[in-house]
Scaffold this motif. Structure first.
Motif, PDB file in Angstrom:
ATOM      1  N   LYS A  76       4.590   1.280   1.552  1.00 41.64           N
ATOM      2  CA  LYS A  76       5.719   1.592   0.679  1.00 41.64           C
ATOM      3  C   LYS A  76       6.591   2.667   1.318  1.00 41.64           C
ATOM      4  O   LYS A  76       7.823   2.553   1.348  1.00 41.64           O
ATOM      5  CB  LYS A  76       5.221   2.064  -0.692  1.00 41.64           C
ATOM      6  CG  LYS A  76       6.334   2.538  -1.598  1.00 41.64           C
ATOM      7  CD  LYS A  76       5.789   3.141  -2.885  1.00 41.64           C
ATOM      8  CE  LYS A  76       6.907   3.766  -3.699  1.00 41.64           C
ATOM      9  NZ  LYS A  76       6.402   4.434  -4.904  1.00 41.64           N
ATOM     10  N   ILE A  77       5.962   3.708   1.839  1.00 40.86           N
ATOM     11  CA  ILE A  77       6.707   4.791   2.493  1.00 40.86           C
ATOM     12  C   ILE A  77       7.502   4.242   3.671  1.00 40.86           C
ATOM     13  O   ILE A  77       8.686   4.552   3.841  1.00 40.86           O
ATOM     14  CB  ILE A  77       5.754   5.927   2.934  1.00 40.86           C
ATOM     15  CG1 ILE A  77       5.206   6.642   1.698  1.00 40.86           C
ATOM     16  CG2 ILE A  77       6.452   6.903   3.872  1.00 40.86           C
ATOM     17  CD1 ILE A  77       4.052   7.584   1.973  1.00 40.86           C
ATOM     18  N   TYR A 100      11.837  -0.645  -5.998  1.00 41.80           N
ATOM     19  CA  TYR A 100      11.315   0.725  -6.000  1.00 41.80           C
ATOM     20  C   TYR A 100      12.406   1.720  -6.398  1.00 41.80           C
ATOM     21  O   TYR A 100      12.147   2.652  -7.158  1.00 41.80           O
ATOM     22  CB  TYR A 100      10.757   1.099  -4.626  1.00 41.80           C
ATOM     23  CG  TYR A 100       9.360   0.586  -4.360  1.00 41.80           C
ATOM     24  CD1 TYR A 100       8.297   0.891  -5.215  1.00 41.80           C
ATOM     25  CD2 TYR A 100       9.088  -0.173  -3.222  1.00 41.80           C
ATOM     26  CE1 TYR A 100       7.011   0.435  -4.962  1.00 41.80           C
ATOM     27  CE2 TYR A 100       7.799  -0.635  -2.964  1.00 41.80           C
ATOM     28  CZ  TYR A 100       6.767  -0.318  -3.828  1.00 41.80           C
ATOM     29  OH  TYR A 100       5.498  -0.767  -3.571  1.00 41.80           O
ATOM     30  N   SER A 148       0.864  -1.178   0.000  1.00 37.44           N
ATOM     31  CA  SER A 148       0.000   0.000   0.000  1.00 37.44           C
ATOM     32  C   SER A 148       0.906   1.235   0.000  1.00 37.44           C
ATOM     33  O   SER A 148       2.122   1.135   0.239  1.00 37.44           O
ATOM     34  CB  SER A 148      -0.889   0.010   1.249  1.00 37.44           C
ATOM     35  OG  SER A 148      -0.089   0.224   2.406  1.00 37.44           O
ATOM     36  N   LYS A 149       0.335   2.411  -0.258  1.00 40.10           N
ATOM     37  CA  LYS A 149       1.128   3.643  -0.244  1.00 40.10           C
ATOM     38  C   LYS A 149       1.830   3.840   1.089  1.00 40.10           C
ATOM     39  O   LYS A 149       3.020   4.156   1.133  1.00 40.10           O
ATOM     40  CB  LYS A 149       0.225   4.855  -0.525  1.00 40.10           C
ATOM     41  CG  LYS A 149       0.286   5.357  -1.906  1.00 40.10           C
ATOM     42  CD  LYS A 149      -0.498   6.648  -2.041  1.00 40.10           C
ATOM     43  CE  LYS A 149      -0.756   6.855  -3.511  1.00 40.10           C
ATOM     44  NZ  LYS A 149      -1.566   8.016  -3.773  1.00 40.10           N
TER      45      LYS A 149
END
Length: 163
Positions: free
Chosen positions: A22-23, A122, A18-19
């Motif tokens: 990922k962060i 990424y 998910s966003k």
């Protein structure tokens, strides 16, 4: 479908970060005896493969010649490997496989190699993707344990099917 020469494989679950996850991953400092494996690591990779079952090797699909390969070591022995390959140039999605030798499971090696290779993907402009068959409960649990989120289910038609 059989009469038409179309072969369906079992459905797969698709997992992504998910966003928010990922962060978190990109900010994480992953520690441990990890490294990116290259072709010159063939001897250590071959030893790793010889210690795994044929079924595990077939299910995991980890290969030293994939686009990115990361390994985790314990006492100078390769015990866990994650590898990735890009789907297609224009998609920027990298599919990953992972295998940890049975005696070393449950020690955090799998989580570290998966998170490391995903962070690398990424950084190279790719979105990491994890797929597993829906009846592979251990793999589904692994995906969740490394922080991946279920995106959906995908039915695959064999490329060997006739038109």
């Amino acid at each position: 479908m059989n009469d038409a020469g179309i072969t369906l494989h079992g459905a797969d679950y698709l997992f992504y970060f998910s966003k928010a996850d990922k962060i978190e991953l990109l900010q994480e400092n992953i520690e441990g005896d990890l490294c990116r494996l290259k072709q010159q690591d063939d001897a250590v990779f071959s030893e790793f493969q010889s210690s795994a079952s044929e079924q595990d090797l077939d299910d995991a699909q980890v290969e030293l010649d994939h686009w990115a390969v990361f390994g985790s070591f314990e006492q100078n022995r390769l015990v866990s490997v994650a590898s990735m390959y890009p789907w297609e140039d224009d998609l920027q999605i990298a599919d990953l496989g992972v295998l940890t030798l049975a005696p070393f499971r449950g020690k955090g090696h799998t989580r570290k190699v998966v998170r490391s290779i995903c962070k690398y993907a990424y950084s190279q402009g790719y979105v990491p993707q994890y797929r597993c068959q829906i009846d592979n409960h251990a793999s589904t649990l692994l995906a969740k344990a490394v922080g991946l989120t279920l995106f959906g289910k995908w039915e695959v038609i064999s490329p060997d099917s006739t038109d």
